[in-house]
Design an enzyme around this catalytic site. Sequence first.
Site, mmCIF file in Angstrom:
data_model
loop_
_atom_site.group_PDB
_atom_site.id
_atom_site.type_symbol
_atom_site.label_atom_id
_atom_site.label_comp_id
_atom_site.label_asym_id
_atom_site.label_seq_id
_atom_site.Cartn_x
_atom_site.Cartn_y
_atom_site.Cartn_z
ATOM 1 N N THR A 206 0.878 -1.175 -0.105
ATOM 2 C CA THR A 206 -0.112 -0.178 -0.150
ATOM 3 C C THR A 206 0.825 1.183 0.010
ATOM 4 O O THR A 206 1.862 1.235 0.636
ATOM 5 C CB THR A 206 -0.880 -0.032 1.205
ATOM 6 O OG1 THR A 206 -1.748 -1.083 1.321
ATOM 7 C CG2 THR A 206 -1.813 1.423 1.351
ATOM 8 N N SER B 169 2.058 5.045 -2.219
ATOM 9 C CA SER B 169 2.411 5.798 -3.678
ATOM 10 C C SER B 169 3.340 4.864 -4.257
ATOM 11 O O SER B 169 3.232 4.741 -5.409
ATOM 12 C CB SER B 169 2.869 7.372 -3.569
ATOM 13 O OG SER B 169 4.103 7.287 -2.573
ATOM 14 N N ASP C 227 6.419 -4.074 -1.006
ATOM 15 C CA ASP C 227 5.683 -3.122 -0.182
ATOM 16 C C ASP C 227 6.408 -1.776 -0.164
ATOM 17 O O ASP C 227 7.636 -1.791 -0.123
ATOM 18 C CB ASP C 227 5.014 -3.423 1.043
ATOM 19 C CG ASP C 227 4.272 -2.798 1.439
ATOM 20 O OD1 ASP C 227 3.595 -1.545 1.042
ATOM 21 O OD2 ASP C 227 3.502 -3.160 2.562
ATOM 22 N N ASP D 224 7.829 3.825 5.147
ATOM 23 C CA ASP D 224 8.277 5.179 5.532
ATOM 24 C C ASP D 224 9.530 5.349 5.947
ATOM 25 O O ASP D 224 9.953 6.663 5.612
ATOM 26 C CB ASP D 224 7.132 5.695 6.649
ATOM 27 C CG ASP D 224 5.613 5.316 6.123
ATOM 28 O OD1 ASP D 224 5.168 5.899 5.238
ATOM 29 O OD2 ASP D 224 5.069 4.593 6.856
ATOM 30 N N LYS E 147 6.375 1.406 9.151
ATOM 31 C CA LYS E 147 5.311 1.394 8.057
ATOM 32 C C LYS E 147 4.268 1.674 8.856
ATOM 33 O O LYS E 147 4.004 1.945 9.973
ATOM 34 C CB LYS E 147 5.118 0.008 7.470
ATOM 35 C CG LYS E 147 6.388 -0.274 6.478
ATOM 36 C CD LYS E 147 6.143 -1.763 5.807
ATOM 37 C CE LYS E 147 4.849 -1.616 5.140
ATOM 38 N NZ LYS E 147 4.563 -0.674 4.319
ATOM 39 N N GLU F 123 -0.447 -5.247 6.212
ATOM 40 C CA GLU F 123 0.699 -5.136 5.688
ATOM 41 C C GLU F 123 1.512 -6.062 6.268
ATOM 42 O O GLU F 123 2.579 -7.014 5.825
ATOM 43 C CB GLU F 123 1.452 -3.916 5.440
ATOM 44 C CG GLU F 123 0.774 -2.973 4.535
ATOM 45 C CD GLU F 123 1.225 -1.309 4.618
ATOM 46 O OE1 GLU F 123 1.402 -0.909 3.601
ATOM 47 O OE2 GLU F 123 1.776 -1.015 5.780
ATOM 48 N N LYS G 129 14.025 7.682 2.204
ATOM 49 C CA LYS G 129 13.550 6.869 3.320
ATOM 50 C C LYS G 129 14.529 6.361 4.045
ATOM 51 O O LYS G 129 14.193 5.707 5.226
ATOM 52 C CB LYS G 129 12.655 5.754 2.734
ATOM 53 C CG LYS G 129 11.363 6.314 1.749
ATOM 54 C CD LYS G 129 10.351 6.889 2.636
ATOM 55 C CE LYS G 129 9.209 7.350 1.686
ATOM 56 N NZ LYS G 129 8.473 6.308 1.061
HETATM 57 C C1 5RP Z 1 1.227 2.070 4.129
HETATM 58 C C2 5RP Z 1 2.491 2.306 4.164
HETATM 59 C C3 5RP Z 1 3.541 2.576 2.732
HETATM 60 O O1 5RP Z 1 3.999 1.520 2.556
HETATM 61 C C4 5RP Z 1 4.417 3.572 3.503
HETATM 62 O O2 5RP Z 1 3.516 4.493 4.034
HETATM 63 C C5 5RP Z 1 5.109 4.393 2.434
HETATM 64 O O3 5RP Z 1 4.150 4.887 1.618
HETATM 65 P P1 5RP Z 1 4.769 5.964 0.041
HETATM 66 O O4 5RP Z 1 5.309 4.731 -0.729
HETATM 67 O O5 5RP Z 1 3.516 6.640 -0.414
HETATM 68 O O6 5RP Z 1 5.828 6.817 0.713
HETATM 69 O O7 5RP Z 1 3.494 1.580 5.322
HETATM 70 O O8 5RP Z 1 0.591 1.883 5.604
#
Ligand code: 5RP
Length: 231
Positions: A28, A30, A83, A86, A96, A105, A123
């Site tokens: 989940t 972007s 996946d 963050d 995450k 997740e 990140k």
């Molecule tokens: C969702 C998550 C996402 O993997 C995390 O927030 C990263 O998101 P993005 O790719 O939009 O930066 O843990 O629950």
Amino acid sequence: MDAREMKVKAAEAALAHVEDGMRLGIGTGSTAEEFVRLLAEKVHGGIRVEGVPTSERTARLCVELGIPLKSLEELPELDLTIDGADELDANLTLIKGGGGALLREKIVAAASGQMIVIADETKLVDTLGRFPLPIEVNPFGLAATRIAIERAAEKLGLSGDLKLRMSGNDNFMTDGGHYILDASFGRIPDAEALSGELNSIPGVVEHGLFIHMASFAIIAGPAGARTLKAK
Ligand code: 5RP
């Protein structure tokens, strides 16, 4: 290269690990959504995969793009989950849950033979904690759970705001019907100790620290994507 292009680079590199017939956990966020778009092209090109989405949001995108889905009930053992994250450190410990999907997740990643994390290089951190740690909590007893989390953190010398996540004027609600407290601890030097403390609190459903779960990470920067293995 802008942030979106870096996410696409990481997603492209992850796609190279997807093989015909695989049962895939689909993340989940972007970055994961860039992966979903590329995977859909491969599916239309003839590769056969079955996906288990980690959120309703990802499920909707997969359905829209024609990726065959199954539930984790139907496919309880997966080959590979891809996946985002963050934050991640050199040990591949992750934070995450920025997208609120951390519980599913974690369940999906734990049911997978391998987990590949895809992320842009912003990140990657020396010490986790700059990104507030999402803690999924049962709405029942929220105030008591908040106090228990504060006390648990104090034991480890951590403190900081525990902010109830909102969605407009309403409390943010996860796919599982829970709330999220975003904990601004600043630095988390011992993720395993914090994980243990949080897991011992009854009102905590799950937290966003993913420890020893990622097989490797694909980190994209302006020079392209590289693989990061745990130190
Ligand atoms: C969702 C998550 C996402 O993997 C995390 O927030 C990263 O998101 P993005 O790719 O939009 O930066 O843990 O629950």
